[in-house]
Design an enzyme around this catalytic site. Structure first.
Site, PDB file in Angstrom:
ATOM      1  N   THR A  41       0.854  -1.189   0.000  1.00 20.26           N
ATOM      2  CA  THR A  41       0.000   0.000   0.000  1.00 20.26           C
ATOM      3  C   THR A  41       0.892   1.242   0.000  1.00 20.26           C
ATOM      4  O   THR A  41       1.799   1.355   0.823  1.00 20.26           O
ATOM      5  CB  THR A  41      -0.865  -0.004   1.271  1.00 20.26           C
ATOM      6  OG1 THR A  41      -1.799  -1.075   1.150  1.00 20.26           O
ATOM      7  CG2 THR A  41      -1.617   1.305   1.460  1.00 20.26           C
ATOM      8  N   ALA A  72      -2.902  -3.389  -2.091  1.00 26.42           N
ATOM      9  CA  ALA A  72      -4.273  -3.729  -1.717  1.00 26.42           C
ATOM     10  C   ALA A  72      -5.246  -2.759  -2.383  1.00 26.42           C
ATOM     11  O   ALA A  72      -5.106  -1.542  -2.248  1.00 26.42           O
ATOM     12  CB  ALA A  72      -4.424  -3.666  -0.204  1.00 26.42           C
ATOM     13  N   HIS A 191      -6.901 -10.958  -0.552  1.00 24.00           N
ATOM     14  CA  HIS A 191      -6.193 -10.583   0.681  1.00 24.00           C
ATOM     15  C   HIS A 191      -6.928 -11.183   1.884  1.00 24.00           C
ATOM     16  O   HIS A 191      -7.911 -10.638   2.361  1.00 24.00           O
ATOM     17  CB  HIS A 191      -6.138  -9.060   0.780  1.00 24.00           C
ATOM     18  CG  HIS A 191      -5.151  -8.532   1.779  1.00 24.00           C
ATOM     19  ND1 HIS A 191      -4.596  -9.315   2.766  1.00 24.00           N
ATOM     20  CD2 HIS A 191      -4.617  -7.294   1.932  1.00 24.00           C
ATOM     21  CE1 HIS A 191      -3.754  -8.574   3.486  1.00 24.00           C
ATOM     22  NE2 HIS A 191      -3.757  -7.340   2.990  1.00 24.00           N
ATOM     23  N   ARG A 283       7.508 -15.485  12.085  1.00 21.34           N
ATOM     24  CA  ARG A 283       8.471 -14.612  12.800  1.00 21.34           C
ATOM     25  C   ARG A 283       8.097 -13.140  12.757  1.00 21.34           C
ATOM     26  O   ARG A 283       8.627 -12.334  13.529  1.00 21.34           O
ATOM     27  CB  ARG A 283       9.876 -14.789  12.214  1.00 21.34           C
ATOM     28  CG  ARG A 283       9.971 -14.375  10.763  1.00 21.34           C
ATOM     29  CD  ARG A 283      11.414 -14.368  10.239  1.00 21.34           C
ATOM     30  NE  ARG A 283      11.418 -14.186   8.803  1.00 21.34           N
ATOM     31  CZ  ARG A 283      11.916 -15.055   7.932  1.00 21.34           C
ATOM     32  NH1 ARG A 283      12.475 -16.162   8.373  1.00 21.34           N
ATOM     33  NH2 ARG A 283      11.875 -14.814   6.642  1.00 21.34           N
ATOM     34  N   GLY A 312       8.052 -11.973   4.476  1.00 24.65           N
ATOM     35  CA  GLY A 312       8.295 -11.470   5.825  1.00 24.65           C
ATOM     36  C   GLY A 312       9.725 -11.681   6.286  1.00 24.65           C
ATOM     37  O   GLY A 312      10.118 -12.784   6.615  1.00 24.65           O
TER      38      GLY A 312
HETATM   39  C1  LIG Z   1       4.553   0.277   2.977  1.00 23.63           C
HETATM   40  C2  LIG Z   1       3.971  -1.084   3.126  1.00 23.63           C
HETATM   41  C3  LIG Z   1       2.704  -1.332   2.669  1.00 23.63           C
HETATM   42  C4  LIG Z   1       2.157  -2.627   2.755  1.00 23.63           C
HETATM   43  N1  LIG Z   1       0.937  -2.859   2.191  1.00 23.63           N
HETATM   44  C5  LIG Z   1       0.458  -4.129   2.097  1.00 23.63           C
HETATM   45  C6  LIG Z   1      -0.698  -4.413   1.334  1.00 23.63           C
HETATM   46  O1  LIG Z   1      -1.276  -3.555   0.670  1.00 23.63           O
HETATM   47  N2  LIG Z   1      -1.138  -5.691   1.326  1.00 23.63           N
HETATM   48  C7  LIG Z   1      -0.505  -6.685   2.019  1.00 23.63           C
HETATM   49  O2  LIG Z   1      -0.953  -7.844   1.981  1.00 23.63           O
HETATM   50  N3  LIG Z   1       0.610  -6.441   2.728  1.00 23.63           N
HETATM   51  C8  LIG Z   1       1.134  -5.193   2.751  1.00 23.63           C
HETATM   52  N4  LIG Z   1       2.323  -4.952   3.388  1.00 23.63           N
HETATM   53  C9  LIG Z   1       3.089  -6.068   3.941  1.00 23.63           C
HETATM   54  C10 LIG Z   1       4.138  -6.554   2.937  1.00 23.63           C
HETATM   55  O3  LIG Z   1       3.522  -7.118   1.793  1.00 23.63           O
HETATM   56  C11 LIG Z   1       5.089  -7.582   3.575  1.00 23.63           C
HETATM   57  O4  LIG Z   1       4.350  -8.708   3.990  1.00 23.63           O
HETATM   58  C12 LIG Z   1       5.835  -6.993   4.768  1.00 23.63           C
HETATM   59  O5  LIG Z   1       6.445  -5.764   4.406  1.00 23.63           O
HETATM   60  C13 LIG Z   1       6.917  -7.937   5.275  1.00 23.63           C
HETATM   61  O6  LIG Z   1       7.818  -8.244   4.234  1.00 23.63           O
HETATM   62  P1  LIG Z   1       9.284  -7.553   4.161  1.00 23.63           P
HETATM   63  O7  LIG Z   1      10.002  -7.995   5.415  1.00 23.63           O
HETATM   64  O8  LIG Z   1       9.890  -8.137   2.896  1.00 23.63           O
HETATM   65  O9  LIG Z   1       9.095  -6.083   4.097  1.00 23.63           O
HETATM   66  C14 LIG Z   1       2.886  -3.668   3.350  1.00 23.63           C
HETATM   67  C15 LIG Z   1       4.175  -3.390   3.832  1.00 23.63           C
HETATM   68  C16 LIG Z   1       4.717  -2.140   3.702  1.00 23.63           C
HETATM   69  C17 LIG Z   1       6.147  -1.907   4.142  1.00 23.63           C
END
Ligand SMILES: Cc1cc2nc3c(=O)[nH]c(=O)nc-3n(C[C@H](O)[C@H](O)[C@H](O)COP(=O)(O)O)c2cc1C
Length: 380
Positions: A41, A72, A191, A283, A312
């Site tokens: 997002t 999303a 989602h 985690r 994650g």
């Molecule tokens: C700025 C931002 C916006 C996010 N928006 C969504 C989203 O729209 N839908 C979703 O399922 N997860 C969203 N997430 C979660 C990410 O898809 C991801 O699961 C989370 O950042 C952990 O992964 P990472 O450690 O690679 O950042 C968002 C994360 C961030 C940082």
């Protein structure tokens, strides 16, 4: 001799396959590598409509044969959970997404739309006529913070959906899926994670219903499966994925037995033949903070018959490891991909990464923190 042996060993190590960069066939989609853009997002969709600046943002993160999951996108007026998030329920939304999707396709990417309903993780100001947000329950989110864990929030009490209203919400997902395909997306991700509407039905610490959508595991999963069926019937299961987070409690949404929930969901999903299941690692105790836990996604991974995507806290190293160990087929990266539009290339070269700037994750600027993260060669 010893030196020669040593140098050939080094060569072997250098040439050992970067599994993240190996091809993978996801159903009918030929992916050239296994690094997926996680749904993110970005709150830059003014008037709840995708904007032209998203063309650059997504195409920057596109590689030929790369898989991207869009941010999303709200399936209806009641689905909105924040400012400047995009919708996918009107004709105008569909038309606005078209050039964004086209930009990804021009570079050979595969692009899915994430279908979202925030449920109670919303506020009066985002709801039609200032009504309360809808949910499986009438209990509000007690957390004083948004999902990022730092932005202050005060969530209002939601309105519990009547049993007879639920088919209309399912229908909203179906129409949104049809719209996404019309906009050119290659498929959709439902989602079902992170404490939003579907998760509010799935988890027993939130779902306190006494009708056929509450109580037993089977009943709590009913809404999800109705949505999956409606969407798969509409556009074909071969282009439907799902995102789940049974172990997370974001948005105050937890379950007393996440192992059983996760396993039951994926086992049941097998009968729909959907393309993939995308799961948040246990985690991730907050959306952005990883801590070791005793939990594992392996039982879900083993039970699910389609493509398994994990997300994650992934990096180049543990991303390669999870593929090598058979823990996943694909790895979704959020924050690192947000800040490094050429992430696959950087991983290939083992190059340094741009740091992400958390303060601009959710700001509204069409450039800053959005399309101004530099590529390796310094260009933007
Ligand atoms: C700025 C931002 C916006 C996010 N928006 C969504 C989203 O729209 N839908 C979703 O399922 N997860 C969203 N997430 C979660 C990410 O898809 C991801 O699961 C989370 O950042 C952990 O992964 P990472 O450690 O690679 O950042 C968002 C994360 C961030 C940082």
């Amino acid at each position: 001799m010893a030196a020669e042996e040593e140098s050939s060993k080094t060569m072997e190590m250098e040439e050992s396959p970067m599994l993240l960069l190996t091809p993978y066939k996801m159903g009918k989609f030929d992916l050239s590598h296994r690094i997926v853009l996680a749904p993110l997002t970005r709150m830059r969709s003014y008037n709840f409509t995708a904007q032209p600046h998203a063309i650059l943002y997504y195409s920057q993160r596109t590689t030929k044969g790369g898989f991207l999951i869009g941010e999303a996108s709200a399936v209806s007026e009641t689905a909105i959970g924040g400012p400047n998030i995009p919708g996918i329920w009107t004709r105008e939304h569909v038309e606005a997404w078209k050039p964004v999707v086209h930009g990804v396709h021009q570079k050979g990417g595969i692009f899915f739309c994430q279908l979202w309903h925030a449920g109670r993780a919303s506020d009066y100001c985002f709801q039609p006529n200032g009504h309360p947000p809808i949910s499986s329950t009438d209990k509000p989110i007690k957390s004083k913070f948004h999902i990022d864990g730092t932005t202050p929030a005060a969530f209002p009490p939601p309105r519990r959906l009547l049993t007879e209203e639920i088919p209309q919400i399912v229908e909203d997902y179906r129409i949104a899926a049809r719209n996404a395909i019309e906009a050119g997306f290659d498929g959709v991700e439902i989602h079902g994670a992170n404490g939003y509407l579907i998760d509010q039905f799935l988890k027993d610490k939130v779902n306190d219903r006494t009708d056929t959508y509450g109580g037993s595991l089977e009943n709590r999963c009913r809404f999800l499966f109705e949505v999956v069926k409606a969407v798969a019937d509409e556009i074909g299961a071969y282009r439907v994925g799902i995102r789940l987070s049974p172990f997370a409690d974001y948005n105050d949404c937890a379950d007393s037995n996440p192992e059983a929930l996760g396993l039951y969901v994926v086992e049941s999903l097998n009968k729909f033949g959907i393309l993939y299941c995308h799961v948040i690692e246990p985690r991730m105790i907050t959306q952005f903070e990883a801590q070791p836990t005793g939990h594992s996604l392996l039982p879900m991974r083993k039970a699910f018959k389609g493509t398994f995507i994990v997300a994650g806290g992934y990096t180049r190293d543990n991303g390669n490891e999870v593929i090598a160990s058979g823990g996943a087929d694909l790895v979704a990266l959020g924050r690192w991909f947000l800040a490094n539009p050429d992430l696959p290339r950087r991983y290939e070269l083992n190059a340094a990464l741009n740091k992400y700037d958390r303060s601009t994750f959710y700001t509204f600027d069409p450039v800053v923190g959005y399309t101004d993260y530099p590529f390796l060669d310094g260009s933007k």
